[in-house]
Scaffold this motif. Structure first.
Motif, PDB file in Angstrom:
ATOM      1  N   MET A  67      24.356  39.321  42.348  1.00  0.00           N
ATOM      2  CA  MET A  67      25.062  38.255  41.992  1.00  0.00           C
ATOM      3  C   MET A  67      26.577  38.443  42.189  1.00  0.00           C
ATOM      4  SD  MET A  67      24.587  34.974  40.521  1.00  0.00           S
ATOM      5  CE  MET A  67      25.893  33.730  40.341  1.00  0.00           C
ATOM      6  N   THR A  68      27.448  38.346  41.037  1.00  0.00           N
ATOM      7  CA  THR A  68      28.719  38.821  41.375  1.00  0.00           C
ATOM      8  C   THR A  68      29.030  39.294  40.065  1.00  0.00           C
ATOM      9  OG1 THR A  68      29.458  36.326  40.348  1.00  0.00           O
ATOM     10  CG2 THR A  68      29.123  36.408  42.765  1.00  0.00           C
ATOM     11  N   GLU A  69      30.402  39.795  40.147  1.00  0.00           N
ATOM     12  CA  GLU A  69      30.959  40.240  39.101  1.00  0.00           C
ATOM     13  C   GLU A  69      31.220  39.284  37.709  1.00  0.00           C
ATOM     14  OE1 GLU A  69      34.323  38.407  40.986  1.00  0.00           O
ATOM     15  OE2 GLU A  69      32.757  39.660  41.738  1.00  0.00           O
ATOM     16  N   ARG A  70      31.517  39.949  36.676  1.00  0.00           N
ATOM     17  CA  ARG A  70      31.589  39.287  35.568  1.00  0.00           C
ATOM     18  C   ARG A  70      32.820  38.428  35.631  1.00  0.00           C
ATOM     19  NH1 ARG A  70      28.384  40.702  31.147  1.00  0.00           N
ATOM     20  NH2 ARG A  70      29.816  39.936  29.699  1.00  0.00           N
ATOM     21  N   LYS A  71      32.997  37.339  34.635  1.00  0.00           N
ATOM     22  CA  LYS A  71      34.282  36.808  34.819  1.00  0.00           C
ATOM     23  C   LYS A  71      35.580  37.464  34.084  1.00  0.00           C
ATOM     24  CE  LYS A  71      35.296  33.564  31.679  1.00  0.00           C
ATOM     25  NZ  LYS A  71      36.666  33.814  31.222  1.00  0.00           N
ATOM     26  N   PRO A  72      36.522  37.422  34.956  1.00  0.00           N
ATOM     27  CA  PRO A  72      37.894  38.416  34.286  1.00  0.00           C
ATOM     28  C   PRO A  72      38.340  37.579  32.984  1.00  0.00           C
ATOM     29  CG  PRO A  72      37.890  37.949  36.691  1.00  0.00           C
ATOM     30  CD  PRO A  72      36.817  37.096  36.171  1.00  0.00           C
ATOM     31  N   ALA A  73      38.750  38.599  32.155  1.00  0.00           N
ATOM     32  CA  ALA A  73      39.309  38.048  30.780  1.00  0.00           C
ATOM     33  C   ALA A  73      40.631  37.300  31.665  1.00  0.00           C
ATOM     34  CB  ALA A  73      39.812  39.140  29.941  1.00  0.00           C
ATOM     35  N   GLY A  74      40.981  36.220  30.738  1.00  0.00           N
ATOM     36  CA  GLY A  74      42.432  35.494  31.056  1.00  0.00           C
ATOM     37  C   GLY A  74      42.199  34.675  31.973  1.00  0.00           C
ATOM     38  N   VAL A  75      40.959  34.459  33.023  1.00  0.00           N
ATOM     39  CA  VAL A  75      40.869  33.472  33.888  1.00  0.00           C
ATOM     40  C   VAL A  75      40.022  32.394  33.578  1.00  0.00           C
ATOM     41  CG1 VAL A  75      39.920  33.104  36.200  1.00  0.00           C
ATOM     42  CG2 VAL A  75      40.942  35.275  35.738  1.00  0.00           C
ATOM     43  N   GLY A  76      40.363  31.043  33.588  1.00  0.00           N
ATOM     44  CA  GLY A  76      39.545  29.831  33.131  1.00  0.00           C
ATOM     45  C   GLY A  76      38.134  29.881  33.809  1.00  0.00           C
ATOM     46  N   PHE A  77      37.276  29.563  33.219  1.00  0.00           N
ATOM     47  CA  PHE A  77      35.815  29.591  33.695  1.00  0.00           C
ATOM     48  C   PHE A  77      35.845  28.696  35.023  1.00  0.00           C
ATOM     49  CE2 PHE A  77      31.619  28.115  33.902  1.00  0.00           C
ATOM     50  CZ  PHE A  77      30.819  29.186  34.128  1.00  0.00           C
ATOM     51  N   GLU A  78      36.291  27.226  34.760  1.00  0.00           N
ATOM     52  CA  GLU A  78      35.961  26.511  35.864  1.00  0.00           C
ATOM     53  C   GLU A  78      36.942  27.093  37.393  1.00  0.00           C
ATOM     54  OE1 GLU A  78      37.124  22.021  37.210  1.00  0.00           O
ATOM     55  OE2 GLU A  78      37.049  22.554  35.246  1.00  0.00           O
ATOM     56  N   THR A  79      38.020  27.767  37.132  1.00  0.00           N
ATOM     57  CA  THR A  79      38.574  28.186  38.202  1.00  0.00           C
ATOM     58  C   THR A  79      37.963  29.564  38.778  1.00  0.00           C
ATOM     59  OG1 THR A  79      40.921  27.850  37.215  1.00  0.00           O
ATOM     60  CG2 THR A  79      41.014  29.431  38.790  1.00  0.00           C
ATOM     61  N   TRP A  80      37.607  30.242  37.973  1.00  0.00           N
ATOM     62  CA  TRP A  80      36.540  31.375  38.442  1.00  0.00           C
ATOM     63  C   TRP A  80      35.226  31.057  39.168  1.00  0.00           C
ATOM     64  CZ3 TRP A  80      31.946  33.508  36.658  1.00  0.00           C
ATOM     65  CH2 TRP A  80      31.458  34.723  37.199  1.00  0.00           C
ATOM     66  N   VAL A  81      34.587  29.986  38.772  1.00  0.00           N
ATOM     67  CA  VAL A  81      33.463  29.409  39.329  1.00  0.00           C
ATOM     68  C   VAL A  81      33.668  28.963  40.756  1.00  0.00           C
ATOM     69  CG1 VAL A  81      31.726  27.802  39.244  1.00  0.00           C
ATOM     70  CG2 VAL A  81      32.202  28.931  37.016  1.00  0.00           C
ATOM     71  N   ASP A  82      34.961  28.013  40.901  1.00  0.00           N
ATOM     72  CA  ASP A  82      35.409  27.446  42.015  1.00  0.00           C
ATOM     73  C   ASP A  82      35.751  28.418  43.020  1.00  0.00           C
ATOM     74  OD1 ASP A  82      35.299  24.807  41.131  1.00  0.00           O
ATOM     75  OD2 ASP A  82      37.168  24.925  40.305  1.00  0.00           O
ATOM     76  N   ARG A  83      36.413  29.730  42.630  1.00  0.00           N
ATOM     77  CA  ARG A  83      36.618  30.638  43.692  1.00  0.00           C
ATOM     78  C   ARG A  83      35.229  31.317  44.165  1.00  0.00           C
ATOM     79  NH1 ARG A  83      38.705  36.359  41.723  1.00  0.00           N
ATOM     80  NH2 ARG A  83      36.567  36.369  41.022  1.00  0.00           N
ATOM     81  N   GLN A  84      34.266  31.423  43.245  1.00  0.00           N
ATOM     82  CA  GLN A  84      33.031  32.006  43.648  1.00  0.00           C
ATOM     83  C   GLN A  84      32.193  31.127  44.810  1.00  0.00           C
ATOM     84  OE1 GLN A  84      31.617  35.109  42.576  1.00  0.00           O
ATOM     85  NE2 GLN A  84      33.735  35.385  41.699  1.00  0.00           N
ATOM     86  N   ILE A  85      32.434  29.783  44.402  1.00  0.00           N
ATOM     87  CA  ILE A  85      31.786  29.124  45.444  1.00  0.00           C
ATOM     88  C   ILE A  85      32.572  28.986  46.640  1.00  0.00           C
ATOM     89  CG2 ILE A  85      31.341  26.565  45.972  1.00  0.00           C
ATOM     90  CD1 ILE A  85      30.904  26.348  42.803  1.00  0.00           C
ATOM     91  N   ARG A  86      33.994  28.906  46.574  1.00  0.00           N
ATOM     92  CA  ARG A  86      34.809  29.138  47.962  1.00  0.00           C
ATOM     93  C   ARG A  86      34.432  30.197  48.927  1.00  0.00           C
ATOM     94  NH1 ARG A  86      39.138  29.866  45.714  1.00  0.00           N
ATOM     95  NH2 ARG A  86      39.953  31.657  46.915  1.00  0.00           N
ATOM     96  N   GLU A  87      34.363  31.531  48.087  1.00  0.00           N
ATOM     97  CA  GLU A  87      34.055  32.535  48.513  1.00  0.00           C
ATOM     98  C   GLU A  87      32.722  32.560  49.341  1.00  0.00           C
ATOM     99  OE1 GLU A  87      34.965  35.779  45.855  1.00  0.00           O
ATOM    100  OE2 GLU A  87      37.157  35.567  46.133  1.00  0.00           O
TER     101      GLU A  87
END
Length: 134
Positions: free
Chosen positions: A1-21
């Motif tokens: 899958m992907t790496e873990r969500k980095p600390a300090g990054v909003g969950f929604e922002t992180w998910v959106d980035r994963q989908i975009r990539e």
């Protein structure tokens, strides 16, 4: 899958980035069913839709085996009534009889079977009479 969500990054922002990539990599290209309407979209919502679909795909039944056999025998009789030849009637009913004999030899779970092998010759005579054959 992907790496873990980095600390300090909003969950929604992180998910959106994963989908975009993933979209940029083409991970969503050529998926099965692309461009086709969703099956069952015109039917009323059923909260058990996924269980029913899984059971249908896997050929599973919620009926006890004895009731499932009774239903299979009824279906075989209906199929035989619409058969195109006497040989087809005999083949269909022989298959039902084989299943009945197997169940009588080792009774299935559930309510009593209450079935006996079908009289194929009588069924063929009824099939011929319904068609007007002599």
């Amino acid at each position: 899958m992907t790496e873990r969500k980095p600390a300090g990054v909003g969950f929604e922002t992180w998910v959106d980035r994963q989908i975009r990539e993933a979209e940029q990599r083409g991970a969503f290209a050529d998926l099965p069913g692309a461009g086709k309407p969703l099956p069952g979209l015109d039917k009323p919502y059923d909260p058990m839709w996924w269980i029913k679909a899984k059971m249908e795909r896997e050929g599973l039944s919620a009926l006890p085996p004895s009731l499932a056999l009774r239903k299979a025998v009824e279906d075989a009789q209906e199929e035989a009534a619409g058969a195109r030849s006497e040989a087809e009637v005999r083949r269909i009913l022989q298959g039902a009889n084989d299943a009945i004999r197997a169940a009588l030899a080792r009774p299935p779970e559930g309510p009593p079977l209450n079935l006996k092998p079908l009289d194929i010759d009588t069924a063929v005579a009824r099939w011929q009479a319904a068609r007007g054959d002599r």
